[in-house]
Design an enzyme around this catalytic site. Structure first.
Site, PDB file in Angstrom:
ATOM      1  N   HIS A   1      -1.041  10.883  -2.844  1.00  0.00           N
ATOM      2  CA  HIS A   1      -2.355  10.591  -2.277  1.00  0.00           C
ATOM      3  C   HIS A   1      -3.178  11.834  -1.952  1.00  0.00           C
ATOM      4  O   HIS A   1      -4.333  11.966  -2.359  1.00  0.00           O
ATOM      5  CB  HIS A   1      -2.199   9.738  -1.009  1.00  0.00           C
ATOM      6  CG  HIS A   1      -3.498   9.451  -0.319  1.00  0.00           C
ATOM      7  ND1 HIS A   1      -4.044  10.297   0.629  1.00  0.00           N
ATOM      8  CD2 HIS A   1      -4.367   8.426  -0.453  1.00  0.00           C
ATOM      9  CE1 HIS A   1      -5.191   9.797   1.057  1.00  0.00           C
ATOM     10  NE2 HIS A   1      -5.419   8.662   0.427  1.00  0.00           N
TER      11      HIS A   1
ATOM     12  N   ASP B   1      -1.472   6.014  -5.615  1.00  0.00           N
ATOM     13  CA  ASP B   1      -2.470   7.039  -5.924  1.00  0.00           C
ATOM     14  C   ASP B   1      -1.878   8.013  -6.941  1.00  0.00           C
ATOM     15  O   ASP B   1      -0.656   8.224  -6.970  1.00  0.00           O
ATOM     16  CB  ASP B   1      -2.844   7.816  -4.662  1.00  0.00           C
ATOM     17  CG  ASP B   1      -3.119   6.902  -3.484  1.00  0.00           C
ATOM     18  OD1 ASP B   1      -4.228   6.380  -3.398  1.00  0.00           O
ATOM     19  OD2 ASP B   1      -2.197   6.700  -2.654  1.00  0.00           O
TER      20      ASP B   1
ATOM     21  N   HIS C   1       0.836  -1.200   0.000  1.00  0.00           N
ATOM     22  CA  HIS C   1       0.000   0.000   0.000  1.00  0.00           C
ATOM     23  C   HIS C   1       0.872   1.251   0.000  1.00  0.00           C
ATOM     24  O   HIS C   1       1.646   1.481   0.922  1.00  0.00           O
ATOM     25  CB  HIS C   1      -0.905  -0.029   1.234  1.00  0.00           C
ATOM     26  CG  HIS C   1      -1.836   1.126   1.349  1.00  0.00           C
ATOM     27  ND1 HIS C   1      -1.717   2.073   2.335  1.00  0.00           N
ATOM     28  CD2 HIS C   1      -2.915   1.484   0.598  1.00  0.00           C
ATOM     29  CE1 HIS C   1      -2.691   2.964   2.208  1.00  0.00           C
ATOM     30  NE2 HIS C   1      -3.429   2.637   1.164  1.00  0.00           N
TER      31      HIS C   1
ATOM     32  N   GLU D   1       0.266  -0.821  -4.679  1.00  0.00           N
ATOM     33  CA  GLU D   1      -0.895   0.072  -4.652  1.00  0.00           C
ATOM     34  C   GLU D   1      -0.403   1.506  -4.579  1.00  0.00           C
ATOM     35  O   GLU D   1       0.556   1.810  -3.858  1.00  0.00           O
ATOM     36  CB  GLU D   1      -1.775  -0.248  -3.439  1.00  0.00           C
ATOM     37  CG  GLU D   1      -3.135   0.438  -3.439  1.00  0.00           C
ATOM     38  CD  GLU D   1      -3.124   1.858  -2.905  1.00  0.00           C
ATOM     39  OE1 GLU D   1      -4.114   2.587  -3.115  1.00  0.00           O
ATOM     40  OE2 GLU D   1      -2.124   2.254  -2.263  1.00  0.00           O
TER      41      GLU D   1
END
Length: 281
Positions: free
Chosen positions: A72, A59, A31, A57
């Site tokens: 993010h 953003d 993440h 993972e």
């Protein structure tokens, strides 16, 4: 006479290693690179790959001049040396900004730096949808990326952008890009699934390839044995975020989930190693 069931559409290549019912192996996702002090940086992602992760993972947000940045928050304030909203500055103005001592990262550079990694990308603003479509076409990274967003409208805009670029098959065809459902899609599965509508939703309403969910949302427990069973019956892998405790990872794997996202690379690697699932690379 009962109508024949529609032929299931083939799953995107991104998910081929973890399909339920086909001896798939659960996926471990780092993440934001599982590097809390330097999240979403190339150093964090490289460290996760070195530790055995194949799935990352992350953003993305767009700058004032349309550059897709791996980041993010809406603003720079929480984790970087900068201040203000990313959408208000150009990429050049971000040149000296760092997170945990590491420079900010363009998504295009991540595609080039880690060509073997598979990237689970959360679109954090609307402009990111067409920008992502352009970059995937430019780099031909069709099977390396899963596109996600809490806003289902961004996922739909991403698919429309692919079609506008002449890649309709990548938007909806047998070789399409993998996507997961947003908040509205997940709510429909949680609330209507118990009525026997999971398969219908998947075939006729949602146009998604997997679900990525928290263990619970407020007072509602999302990831239950019944939820996993219903999603699997509809051909939807279930990925759970963000889980850092070994006992909880073990419990979720016993439920049959198909992927776990974590901030604790060491904890997840230890659990997966005990189960013969590590490393993934």
């Amino acid at each position: 006479m009962r109508a024949p069931r529609p032929t299931p559409r083939p799953a995107p290549a991104y998910l081929a290693d973890s399909l339920p019912g086909r001896a798939g192996r659960p996926l471990g996702f780092a993440h934001r690179g599982a590097g809390n002090e330097r999240e979403n940086s190339l150093a964090a992602f490289q460290s996760a790959c070195d530790a055995g992760f194949a799935y990352l993972e992350l953003d993305v947000r767009t700058t004032k001049d349309g550059v897709l940045v791996v980041f993010h928050d809406e603003t720079l304030d929480r984790v970087t040396t900068g201040r203000g909203r990313i959408s208000d500055v150009t990429w050049e103005q971000l040149h000296s900004v760092t997170v945990g001592g590491e420079p900010l990262l363009r998504f295009a550079d991540l595609l080039t730096a880690l060509p073997e990694a598979r990237l689970n990308v959360d679109l954090k603003d609307r402009a990111a949808a067409p920008a992502m479509a352009h970059l995937l076409a430019e780099h031909e990274a069709w099977d390396r990326v899963l596109v996600a967003s809490f806003h289902d409208s961004r996922r739909r805009l991403f698919r429309r952008s692919l079609t506008a670029l002449g890649h309709a098959e990548r938007a909806h065809g047998p070789h399409r890009i993998a996507t997961s459902g947003g908040a509205a899609a997940i709510a429909a599965l949680v609330l209507l699934g118990p009525l026997g509508l999971t398969g219908w939703l998947r075939r006729h309403a949602l146009d998604i390839d997997c679900v990525q969910v928290p263990i619970r949302h407020g007072r509602i427990r999302v990831v239950t044995a019944d939820f996993v069973r219903r999603c699997h019956a509809a051909g939807l892998p279930v990925h759970v975020w963000v889980v850092d405790e070994a006992e909880e990872i073990e419990r979720l794997l016993d439920l049959g989930v198909d992927g776990v996202m974590t901030d604790r690379a060491d904890v997840l690697a230890e659990v997966f190693t005990r189960r013969g699932l590590w490393p993934q690379r």
